[in-house]
Design a protein around this motif. Structure first.
Motif, mmCIF file in Angstrom:
data_model
loop_
_atom_site.group_PDB
_atom_site.id
_atom_site.type_symbol
_atom_site.label_atom_id
_atom_site.label_comp_id
_atom_site.label_asym_id
_atom_site.label_seq_id
_atom_site.Cartn_x
_atom_site.Cartn_y
_atom_site.Cartn_z
ATOM 1 N N LYS A 107 -14.166 -3.494 -6.555
ATOM 2 C CA LYS A 107 -13.285 -3.902 -7.647
ATOM 3 C C LYS A 107 -12.198 -4.888 -7.221
ATOM 4 O O LYS A 107 -11.499 -5.433 -8.062
ATOM 5 C CB LYS A 107 -12.650 -2.683 -8.326
ATOM 6 N N PHE B 40 -6.003 2.221 -7.604
ATOM 7 C CA PHE B 40 -7.313 2.765 -7.907
ATOM 8 C C PHE B 40 -7.844 2.235 -9.232
ATOM 9 O O PHE B 40 -8.993 1.832 -9.334
ATOM 10 C CB PHE B 40 -7.229 4.299 -7.945
ATOM 11 N N GLN C 38 -12.994 -7.015 -4.374
ATOM 12 C CA GLN C 38 -13.660 -7.765 -3.307
ATOM 13 C C GLN C 38 -13.759 -9.246 -3.678
ATOM 14 O O GLN C 38 -14.733 -9.690 -4.279
ATOM 15 C CB GLN C 38 -15.050 -7.188 -3.046
ATOM 16 N N GLN D 222 1.380 6.759 -11.449
ATOM 17 C CA GLN D 222 0.559 5.553 -11.620
ATOM 18 C C GLN D 222 -0.508 5.541 -10.523
ATOM 19 O O GLN D 222 -0.324 6.141 -9.474
ATOM 20 C CB GLN D 222 1.425 4.293 -11.563
ATOM 21 N N ALA D 223 -1.616 4.883 -10.795
ATOM 22 C CA ALA D 223 -2.687 4.780 -9.797
ATOM 23 C C ALA D 223 -3.235 3.362 -9.814
ATOM 24 O O ALA D 223 -4.429 3.137 -9.897
ATOM 25 C CB ALA D 223 -3.790 5.785 -10.099
ATOM 26 N N GLY E 106 0.569 3.385 -3.310
ATOM 27 C CA GLY E 106 -0.430 4.419 -3.020
ATOM 28 C C GLY E 106 -0.144 5.727 -3.722
ATOM 29 O O GLY E 106 0.932 5.925 -4.314
ATOM 30 N N LYS E 107 -1.127 6.640 -3.656
ATOM 31 C CA LYS E 107 -1.006 7.893 -4.399
ATOM 32 C C LYS E 107 0.241 8.674 -3.975
ATOM 33 O O LYS E 107 0.953 9.220 -4.800
ATOM 34 C CB LYS E 107 -2.256 8.735 -4.171
ATOM 35 N N ASP E 108 0.474 8.740 -2.657
ATOM 36 C CA ASP E 108 1.662 9.437 -2.170
ATOM 37 C C ASP E 108 2.770 8.443 -1.846
ATOM 38 O O ASP E 108 3.630 8.689 -1.010
ATOM 39 C CB ASP E 108 1.325 10.247 -0.907
ATOM 40 N N LYS F 233 -9.111 -2.992 1.121
ATOM 41 C CA LYS F 233 -10.395 -3.293 1.768
ATOM 42 C C LYS F 233 -11.436 -3.780 0.760
ATOM 43 O O LYS F 233 -12.637 -3.605 0.956
ATOM 44 C CB LYS F 233 -10.939 -2.065 2.493
ATOM 45 N N TYR G 13 0.849 -1.191 0.000
ATOM 46 C CA TYR G 13 0.000 0.000 0.000
ATOM 47 C C TYR G 13 0.890 1.249 0.000
ATOM 48 O O TYR G 13 0.681 2.187 -0.759
ATOM 49 C CB TYR G 13 -0.922 -0.010 1.220
ATOM 50 N N PRO H 32 -11.420 0.024 -4.803
ATOM 51 C CA PRO H 32 -12.556 0.949 -4.676
ATOM 52 C C PRO H 32 -13.867 0.289 -5.112
ATOM 53 O O PRO H 32 -13.844 -0.506 -6.050
ATOM 54 C CB PRO H 32 -12.187 2.086 -5.627
#
Lengths: 299, 461
Positions: A252, A162, A254, A158-159, A141-143, A246, A137, A249
């Motif tokens: 997507k 997400f 699960q 990159q994302a 992650g974004k940051d 988790k 993560y 988003p």
């Protein structure tokens, strides 16, 4: 054809009983603590047991309702598809092939390389699931550190977590689980007699040909065992995905275990959650049978 | 053959572990491990409440009441039994404890979000016979008395405070965007106009946040969606027919607002908006660092800016303004808020219900209730606490949140609510990410609600 000797028979069965007697406590314990919960949870799958609400006050047998509910639900179907994608990408393709390649390369490598690579790969395996999830993560992650690196070399962001979360968690699972396949294959390859491969080489077989026609058939049993164990492990991966996304988003990433957790513990539907666990058991069984069939591991 | 059998057995064993991992939790073993000590001696009451992270406000408060109570009732003892868990895990652990009389505490701290599920499960004891002869009950606001009322009309809990929701805004950023401060939006459009002005004139700042993702959980439903829906005149649950509302145009209107916010990029970008850590980011980075102009959020967020909080920020009261969330078109009463909060309840399996009730009374003297409301930055639910000098002093920095108590609504927190709330989050997120139109998302929500409560459980408004 032996003629029955009543006396000998009686003394033999007495002896059998006497021999079995010391095993009785262990058998009883196994029945109570292993078989008991399994039988109980199979029964639970056919009830409306809940943590709270009406199902807690008055839980009763509801037949196949939980299964009807599951197969009618798009969230359930989505989670089955994601589970299959995740298992295929990360276990069957990822861990399995990367593990095999590493094992083959290590066989050829020097002792120093072997030790170093082995230490790194097994290190990833030793890290607890939740910690591995957090590391990934923090990386993706974004940051996260990957974007920080991209920034420093002037690349875009990159994302993955997400845009393609199931790919992200698959990569993390490959990273974490490859060591197991590598160890299994290393052990299997060390049993392959060098003479056979050398003989094939003398006959003019290329490297790929030798691998496909000589080495792989010889380690077929290990392939089956490995595939079966990593598939079953991957089907039930929970902590890694939960820590990273988790299940999101949205839904997507699960997979079945996360869907099961949400239903059983966020919504308190224990009966339904247990029914989903039974479905997972069936999925695992299907995979196992397919492996035994396709790879024709003989007796 | 043996090998095949071995492999199959191994497969079955691994699968069975997964299976029991879920099913086994219904056994009371876990609950027994949670609560540790067994049944108490006569006169000992056991109190279960949540403890998470570094927060010790409730521990300190209860320790004080315990001393008072034990001094006033010689021979009786109080055992504090904090359950160390995050919110979701707390509900699970509490429900497991309440399931068996061997592990059940006497007094439990119940969120209004789930109390109705526990009432329906038969875990709690109705308090009406105690309340009818309690002189303090008349001090409680009428709306708060309903917070712990079951569908059977009985009251199961004594609320000790509540929370409300409104708009927080950065005075600095709005001024830069040319919006007069103090800002007083009258309609949803006023909110959007301000956000658009920020987007146009103050680069590098997120204009507006409304929680809209599944990852944010109940925050999306309550701080986000319900703040919209209940400002349209719509509702989730029809009290008269006791049914859930489907096919509501108000529901679509609320989703349209979400669509506008994210289509026009007035909200956080999609990756931040779906991040489970969004509320931490807002409280600890965006608002203190002036990166967010307007936030639709709760009364409690100042907690992280206290000297003891995660991001001490003593200047917040000068930097931030607050204003009530307006209704859709400014229709009466012009503003809206939603309230949650916690209540004290007595386990149906308690052998010491009378003693537990005495403890509630001791915790709910005017002095103690005010002490807790101040310490935990709660909104008072008692008239005497609301007038208490220490409470009014503590609340003077953000008075809007106490004012909206007059118009606040409680959630229809019935047993199905957690699942329905999840469907609302799914609808919001699909609109936010552009996967569905508001109409389609509302239709999918209607279908899911029918699946959860059955066709007879729904009505059109």
């Amino acid at each position: 054809m032996s003629v029955a000797h009543p006396r000998a028979d009686a003394s033999q069965s007495r002896r059998a009983v006497a021999r079995a007697l010391p095993l009785a406590p262990a058998t009883l314990l196994l029945l109570v603590f292993l078989a008991g919960p399994i039988v109980w949870s199979v029964y639970g799958a056919f009830t409306n047991t809940a943590l709270s609400g009406a199902g807690a006050a008055n839980s009763h047998f509801i037949g196949l309702d939980n299964f009807h509910k599951a197969f009618d639900s798009s969230a359930f179907r989505n989670s089955v598809v994601l589970t299959l994608v995740f298992t295929f990408l990360s276990a069957i393709v990822g861990q399995n092939l990367v593990g095999l390649c590493l094992a083959l390369l290590m066989r050829a490598g020097s002792k120093v390389v072997r030790t170093l690579v082995g230490a790194f790969v097994v290190g990833a395996w030793v890290i607890p699931e939740v910690v591995a999830g957090y590391i990934w993560y923090a990386f993706l992650g974004k940051d996260g550190s990957l974007n920080a690196f991209f920034d420093s070399v002037g690349l875009g962001h990159q994302a993955l977590l997400f845009s393609h979360p199931i790919v992200a968690v698959s990569i993390a699972n490959i990273w974490r689980g490859t060591a197991f396949s590598m160890l299994v294959y290393s052990a299997a390859l060390s049993e392959v007699p060098r003479e056979l491969e050398e003989a094939a080489e003398v006959d003019g077989a290329s490297g790929a040909r030798r691998l496909w026609s000589v080495t792989l058939p010889l380690i077929r049993r290990s392939v089956t065992t490995n595939l079966m164990l990593i598939t079953l492990q991957t089907l039930s991966v929970f902590g890694l995905i939960y820590t990273m996304t988790k299940g999101g988003p949205g839904t997507k990433s699960q997979t079945l275990p996360l869907y099961m957790y949400e239903q059983a513990f966020s919504f308190g539907q224990l009966g339904y959650g247990t029914a989903l666990a039974l479905v997972m058991l069936v999925v695992g069984a299907v995979f196992s049978l397919v492996y035994l069939r396709v790879l024709k591991t003989e007796i | 053959m043996q090998r095949k059998i071995f492999l199959l057995a191994a497969a079955a064993a691994v699968a069975a572990t997964t299976l029991t991992g879920c099913g086994g939790s219904s056994s009371p073993g876990k609950a027994a491990a949670q609560s540790g000590q067994g049944g108490g001696t006569t006169g000992t009451i056991k109190i279960a409440y949540q403890r998470f992270g570094e927060n010790r406000i409730m521990d300190n408060f209860l320790a004080g009441v315990k001393t008072e109570y034990e001094a006033a009732n010689p021979g009786s003892k109080v055992e504090l039994d904090p359950i160390v868990a995050s919110e979701n895990d707390y509900y699970t652990k509490l429900a497991l404890m309440l399931k068996s009389s061997k592990t059940s505490p006497d007094l439990v701290y119940e969120d209004t979000f789930l109390i109705n599920s526990d009432i329906k499960a038969g875990y709690l004891k109705p308090l009406d016979s105690y309340l009818s002869s309690w002189d303090q009950w008349s001090q409680f606001e009428e709306s708060a008395k309903g917070a712990a009322k079951g569908q059977d009309g009985k009251t199961y809990g004594v609320p000790d405070g509540t929370d409300t929701r409104a708009l927080w805004y950065s005075k600095d950023i709005l001024k830069k965007a040319g919006i007069p401060v103090p800002w007083q939006p009258k309609t949803w459009d006023d909110v959007l106009t301000a956000a658009r002005a920020v987007k146009a004139k103050v680069p590098g700042v997120t204009p507006f946040n409304i929680y809209s993702s599944k990852a944010a959980g109940e925050a999306s439903t309550m701080q986000g969606f319900e703040m919209l829906l209940y400002g349209t005149g719509g509702t989730l649950y029809d009290d008269a027919s006791k049914k859930w509302v489907v096919g509501s145009p108000h529901f679509v209107d609320s989703l349209k607002f979400v669509k506008t916010v994210f289509d026009e990029k007035l909200g956080p970008d999609a990756q931040d908006a779906t991040d489970a850590q969004l509320s931490d980011k807002i409280q600890q980075q965006w608002l203190p660092n002036g990166k967010l102009a307007i936030a639709l959020d709760g009364s409690w967020i100042t907690g992280s800016w206290l000297p003891t909080g995660g991001k001490p920020w003593p200047q917040w009261s000068e930097a931030l303004g607050q204003t009530p969330m307006p209704t859709q078109k400014g229709q009466a009463p012009g503003r809206i808020s939603l309230s949650g909060g916690w209540t004290w309840a007595i386990s149906a399996k308690s052998d010491h219900a009378d003693a537990a009730w005495k403890f509630i009374q001791a915790a709910q003297t005017e002095k103690n209730a005010a002490k807790y409301a101040v310490a935990a930055s709660q909104i008072a639910v008692r008239k005497d606490v609301a007038a208490d000098a220490s409470y009014t002093a503590a609340n003077s920095k953000a008075p809007v949140f106490s004012e909206v108590v007059a118009v606040t609504k409680y959630r229809p927190a019935y047993p199905e609510y957690p699942q329905i709330s999840n469907q609302i989050q799914v609808a919001m997120e699909s609109v936010m990410t552009g996967q569905s139109s508001p109409e389609d998302a509302a239709k999918a929500y209607d279908e899911s609600v029918k699946g959860i409560v059955g066709d007879d459980g729904t009505t059109t408004q």
